[in-house]
Design an enzyme around this catalytic site. Structure first.
Site, short mmCIF file in Angstrom:
data_model
loop_
_atom_site.label_atom_id
_atom_site.label_comp_id
_atom_site.label_asym_id
_atom_site.label_seq_id
_atom_site.Cartn_x
_atom_site.Cartn_y
_atom_site.Cartn_z
N GLY A 8 61.39 86.79 27.09
CA GLY A 8 62.05 87.42 28.23
C GLY A 8 61.94 86.57 29.49
O GLY A 8 61.91 87.07 30.61
N GLN A 12 63.41 88.81 35.75
CA GLN A 12 62.89 88.75 37.13
C GLN A 12 61.49 88.13 37.17
O GLN A 12 61.22 87.24 37.98
CB GLN A 12 62.85 90.17 37.73
CG GLN A 12 62.48 90.18 39.20
CD GLN A 12 62.11 91.55 39.73
OE1 GLN A 12 62.02 92.53 38.99
NE2 GLN A 12 61.90 91.64 41.04
N ASP A 34 64.30 83.39 25.63
CA ASP A 34 64.98 84.64 26.00
C ASP A 34 66.13 84.84 25.02
O ASP A 34 66.57 83.90 24.35
CB ASP A 34 65.50 84.57 27.44
CG ASP A 34 65.74 85.94 28.06
OD1 ASP A 34 64.95 86.36 28.93
OD2 ASP A 34 66.70 86.62 27.64
N ARG A 36 69.05 85.46 26.05
CA ARG A 36 70.21 84.80 26.68
C ARG A 36 69.74 83.52 27.35
O ARG A 36 68.60 83.44 27.83
CB ARG A 36 70.86 85.72 27.73
CG ARG A 36 69.92 86.07 28.87
CD ARG A 36 70.47 87.19 29.75
NE ARG A 36 69.41 87.70 30.63
CZ ARG A 36 69.18 87.28 31.87
NH1 ARG A 36 69.93 86.33 32.40
NH2 ARG A 36 68.20 87.79 32.60
N ASP A 54 65.23 86.17 20.03
CA ASP A 54 65.20 87.63 20.04
C ASP A 54 63.79 88.02 19.61
O ASP A 54 63.36 87.71 18.48
CB ASP A 54 66.25 88.15 19.04
CG ASP A 54 66.23 89.67 18.95
OD1 ASP A 54 65.23 90.31 19.37
OD2 ASP A 54 67.22 90.23 18.43
N TYR A 143 61.35 104.44 28.31
CA TYR A 143 60.63 103.26 28.80
C TYR A 143 59.14 103.56 28.91
O TYR A 143 58.29 102.80 28.43
CB TYR A 143 61.22 102.87 30.16
CG TYR A 143 60.56 101.70 30.85
CD1 TYR A 143 60.60 100.42 30.33
CD2 TYR A 143 59.91 101.88 32.08
CE1 TYR A 143 60.02 99.34 31.00
CE2 TYR A 143 59.34 100.82 32.75
CZ TYR A 143 59.39 99.55 32.21
OH TYR A 143 58.82 98.48 32.87
N LYS A 147 55.83 102.12 26.91
CA LYS A 147 54.72 101.47 27.63
C LYS A 147 53.38 102.07 27.22
O LYS A 147 52.41 101.35 27.01
CB LYS A 147 54.94 101.55 29.15
CG LYS A 147 56.06 100.65 29.65
CD LYS A 147 55.78 99.17 29.35
CE LYS A 147 56.88 98.25 29.79
NZ LYS A 147 56.70 96.86 29.33
N ILE A 173 58.14 95.43 41.24
CA ILE A 173 57.94 94.05 41.68
C ILE A 173 59.11 93.61 42.57
O ILE A 173 60.28 93.77 42.19
CB ILE A 173 57.83 93.09 40.47
CG1 ILE A 173 56.77 93.59 39.46
CG2 ILE A 173 57.51 91.67 40.95
CD1 ILE A 173 55.36 93.58 39.96
P1 NAD Z 1 63.96 91.81 33.27
O1 NAD Z 1 64.83 92.91 32.80
O2 NAD Z 1 64.28 91.14 34.55
O3 NAD Z 1 63.84 90.67 32.15
C1 NAD Z 1 63.67 90.98 30.80
C2 NAD Z 1 64.23 89.83 29.99
O4 NAD Z 1 64.09 90.19 28.61
C3 NAD Z 1 65.72 89.56 30.23
O5 NAD Z 1 65.91 88.21 30.61
C4 NAD Z 1 66.39 89.86 28.90
O6 NAD Z 1 67.45 88.97 28.59
C5 NAD Z 1 65.23 89.69 27.93
N1 NAD Z 1 65.40 90.43 26.68
C6 NAD Z 1 65.94 91.66 26.48
N2 NAD Z 1 65.92 91.96 25.17
C7 NAD Z 1 65.36 90.91 24.53
C8 NAD Z 1 65.06 90.60 23.19
N3 NAD Z 1 65.37 91.47 22.19
N4 NAD Z 1 64.46 89.42 22.89
C9 NAD Z 1 64.18 88.54 23.88
N5 NAD Z 1 64.46 88.75 25.18
C10 NAD Z 1 65.04 89.93 25.49
O7 NAD Z 1 62.46 92.39 33.30
P2 NAD Z 1 61.23 91.93 34.20
O8 NAD Z 1 61.32 92.69 35.47
O9 NAD Z 1 61.13 90.47 34.24
O10 NAD Z 1 60.04 92.59 33.37
C11 NAD Z 1 59.25 91.85 32.47
C12 NAD Z 1 58.18 92.78 31.91
O11 NAD Z 1 57.42 93.33 33.00
C13 NAD Z 1 58.73 93.97 31.13
O12 NAD Z 1 57.85 94.30 30.08
C14 NAD Z 1 58.70 95.10 32.15
O13 NAD Z 1 58.59 96.36 31.54
C15 NAD Z 1 57.45 94.75 32.93
N6 NAD Z 1 57.44 95.34 34.26
C16 NAD Z 1 58.33 94.92 35.20
C17 NAD Z 1 58.31 95.51 36.47
C18 NAD Z 1 59.27 95.10 37.55
O14 NAD Z 1 59.31 95.75 38.60
N7 NAD Z 1 60.04 94.04 37.37
C19 NAD Z 1 57.36 96.51 36.75
C20 NAD Z 1 56.50 96.92 35.74
C21 NAD Z 1 56.52 96.31 34.51
N1 SER Z 2 60.16 98.25 38.04
C1 SER Z 2 60.13 98.89 36.77
C2 SER Z 2 61.26 99.86 36.63
O1 SER Z 2 61.65 100.39 37.65
C3 SER Z 2 58.82 99.62 36.59
O2 SER Z 2 58.30 99.30 35.37
O3 SER Z 2 61.69 100.10 35.55
#
Ligand code: NAD
Ligand code: SER
Length: 332
Positions: A8, A12, A34, A36, A54, A143, A147, A173
């Protein structure tokens, strides 16, 4: 930690975690993967090795592990809260199917594993203020269900198979490099882009919805510090509460207006995301992380707002924005 693979990585958090890992370990030692492929000029691709993967495909993962030989996986691939409520079956498949695939690979190849959990692992029955490390976890989103189950699976693989699995419960974040991926806290990123480009923002949450938040440099540092922490000191391992700041949409708009006086906000509440936000804590108690591995955030709300606007407000004569650096006055 000497070599890492990130799933992934185009998202972000991955966009910035990969750059931090490459700065620390060396560009060639960090394989970004990733589903993509970002454009060739994006740092995740331009700055070092990148592979399509994937995370639910165990054979493809194994090929990457054989070729790259990481000792640590940062497993970031997931569907976030709002996207997950639109596609709950797909969220279950990717979030839990992907995690089990990665855990099995970590077990077979004795690789350490970082997996982020979230404030979404809590629900309406959880105490919302100073939410304890150990408390009621009955989330009402798919979701959140994935988790909580993920936290338990990572603990299980540690106790049962000795996998060095570790993780954090991230709050929302905030960052300027890559857009958020479809979560409930996305407003706290969108608002900055809208403030700078249009001077106004329409928020999908109510003005007084308080949530826990963190600025990206702290989120990245937290992941690196946890993975480098002395394992003897870790009692909790896979689901450390971490937090840095708490605010509401109205409060954040006020902070932005102090820097952009003509900025205005209005509200068109999205009932799905409002219900999700209402089920999440307002502020976590992160004392276990502070005690067990020395967690301490550097950015409070003011330092974060200053740094976001430093990066997003266009500069005269095309000068580039500064690298994010630790704020002069630590918050938290
Ligand atoms: P994001 O949605 O920005 O990025 C996720 C990435 O995963 C994407 O680039 C997508 O293309 C990729 N993806 C989706 N399905 C996939 C698959 N089958 N195989 C490989 N890649 C795949 O998410 P993020 O914000 O970067 O979050 C990363 C992790 O942190 C996640 O587990 C999320 O739950 C956790 N998290 C994020 C936040 C936040 O605010 N950003 C907060 C709490 C937890
Ligand atoms: N920032 C994330 C969401 O809103 C929290 O895990 O899904």
């Amino acid at each position: 930690m000497r070599r890492a693979l990130v799933t992934g990585a185009a998202g972000q958090i991955g966009t910035e975690l990969v750059q931090a890992l490459r700065a620390e370990l060396g560009a060639d030692r960090v394989l970004a993967t990733d589903l993509r492929r970002p454009e060739d000029d994006q740092p995740v691709v331009a700055g070092g090795p990148f592979g399509l993967l994937d995370c639910t495909d165990g054979e493809a993962l194994d090929r990457h592990l054989r070729e790259h030989r990481p000792d640590t996986i940062f497993h970031l691939a997931a569907l976030l809260s709002a996207v997950g409520e639109n596609q709950p079956q797909e969220a279950y498949r990717v979030n839990l199917g992907g995690l089990v695939t990665v855990l099995e690979a970590a077990r077979e190849r004795e690789i350490a594993l970082f997996t982020p959990s979230s404030i979404a692992a809590f629900g309406p029955g959880t105490p919302p203020d100073l939410t304890p490390q150990e408390t009621i976890q009955r989330p009402t989103t798919m979701y959140g269900v994935t988790k909580v189950a993920g936290e338990l699976l990572c603990d299980y693989y540690h106790h049962r198979f000795g996998v060095d699995a570790r993780g954090l419960r991230y709050p929302g974040i905030i960052s300027h490099s890559a857009p958020p991926g479809g979560g409930t806290t996305d407003y706290a990123v969108e608002i900055f882009h809208a403030a700078v480009s249009e001077g106004r923002y329409t928020c999908f949450l109510e003005p007084d919805t308080q949530l826990d938040m963190m600025y990206m440099p702290d989120a990245v540092r937290a992941a690196l510090e946890l993975m480098q922490a002395d394992p003897e000191r870790l009692e909790h391992r896979n689901a450390f509460n971490v937090t840095a700041m708490q605010f509401t949409p109205q409060g954040l708009a006020d902070r932005i207006r102090e820097r952009i006086p003509h900025f205005s906000i209005d509200y068109e509440v999205d009932p799905t995301r409002q219900a999700i936000a209402d089920s999440w804590p307002r502020r976590l108690d992160d004392s276990a992380a502070r005690r067990e591995w020395g967690w301490s955030p550097e950015y409070d709300e003011d330092a974060m707002v200053d740094d976001m606007l430093d990066h997003l407000v266009p500069r005269p004569n095309g000068a580039s924005a500064p690298e994010s650096s630790s704020p002069a006055t630590p918050g938290g």
